[in-house]
Design an enzyme around this catalytic site. Structure first.
Site, short mmCIF file in Angstrom:
data_model
loop_
_atom_site.label_atom_id
_atom_site.label_comp_id
_atom_site.label_asym_id
_atom_site.label_seq_id
_atom_site.Cartn_x
_atom_site.Cartn_y
_atom_site.Cartn_z
N ALA A 1 51.62 42.23 37.93
CA ALA A 1 52.77 41.81 37.41
C ALA A 1 53.96 42.91 37.47
O ALA A 1 55.02 42.65 37.77
CB ALA A 1 52.55 41.25 35.97
N LEU B 1 43.50 30.97 43.97
CA LEU B 1 44.36 31.81 43.34
C LEU B 1 45.69 31.54 44.23
O LEU B 1 45.72 31.74 45.26
CB LEU B 1 43.99 33.33 43.27
CG LEU B 1 42.61 33.42 42.76
CD1 LEU B 1 42.21 34.91 42.96
CD2 LEU B 1 42.69 33.25 41.24
N GLU B 2 46.76 31.78 43.59
CA GLU B 2 48.00 31.76 44.26
C GLU B 2 48.73 32.88 43.85
O GLU B 2 48.98 33.54 42.58
CB GLU B 2 48.96 30.54 44.03
CG GLU B 2 50.20 30.73 44.71
CD GLU B 2 51.55 30.48 43.80
OE1 GLU B 2 52.64 30.93 44.52
OE2 GLU B 2 51.60 29.57 42.88
#
Length: 184
Positions: A111, A132-133
């Site tokens: 992040a 997962l993206e």
């Protein structure tokens, strides 16, 4: 609804195969951490990636998804183009108990680099590899490291088992293995 602890996660993983393979404690030396944490489990991303490409000028349509929108790569490091995304899967295979809902959050390490991890909730009695993206929100190429931590799963216990589980509904993503594209 309450969040479940490392003790509960360990017990379910070891005696009921809730997470396979299961890593007993956080691994972090020289890698993005993964394994059991206080109130969650940090899953790893496998080395299979589908990287979005628009070489064929495809339109992204969830009702009629064009598989040629992606290029497949099996690699230890996936480079996601600027302002693009890639699909991957967890190393771990999950089996969710009937009275539990699992929420996924991205790792802060990614992040802080502008890489967002998105996963929908794992519903009661769902099982499979989690697709997962990874969205690269930056104007620069971004790296994802296979076999290292990608996201954290939090386990929430319902006050009572649900009336209808994902398995009862014969959900379309039940038992998925590998990176799974959208289905209608």
């Amino acid at each position: 609804m309450s969040i479940l602890s490392d003790r509960w996660i360990r017990e379910q993983a070891q005696s009921h195969g809730m997470i396979e393979p299961f890593v007993e404690a956080q691994r972090r030396e020289g890698c993005i951490s993964y394994g059991l944490s206080s109130y969650g489990y940090d899953a790893r991303v496998a080395d299979e990636f589908k990287i979005f490409t628009n070489v064929d000028s495809a339109v992204v349509d969830p009702k009629n998804f064009a598989a040629n929108s992606f290029v497949d790569r099996k690699t230890d490091v996936c480079v996601i183009p600027p302002n693009s995304f890639a699909l991957a899967r967890t190393v771990e295979y999950f089996r969710v108990p009937r009275d539990v809902l699992v929420i996924c959050l991205g790792k802060s390490t990614y992040a802080r680099c502008g890489i967002i991890v998105n996963v929908t909730p794992l519903e009661p009695e769902w099982e499979g590899h989690v697709t997962l993206e990874f969205s690269n929100t930056t104007p620069l190429p971004a790296k994802i490291y296979a076999n290292e931590g990608a996201c954290q799963f939090l386990f929430l216990k319902g006050e009572q088992p649900c009336e209808t589980s994902y398995a009862d509904r014969a959900g379309k993503y039940m038992g998925q293995r590998g990176v799974t594209l959208p289905r209608l």
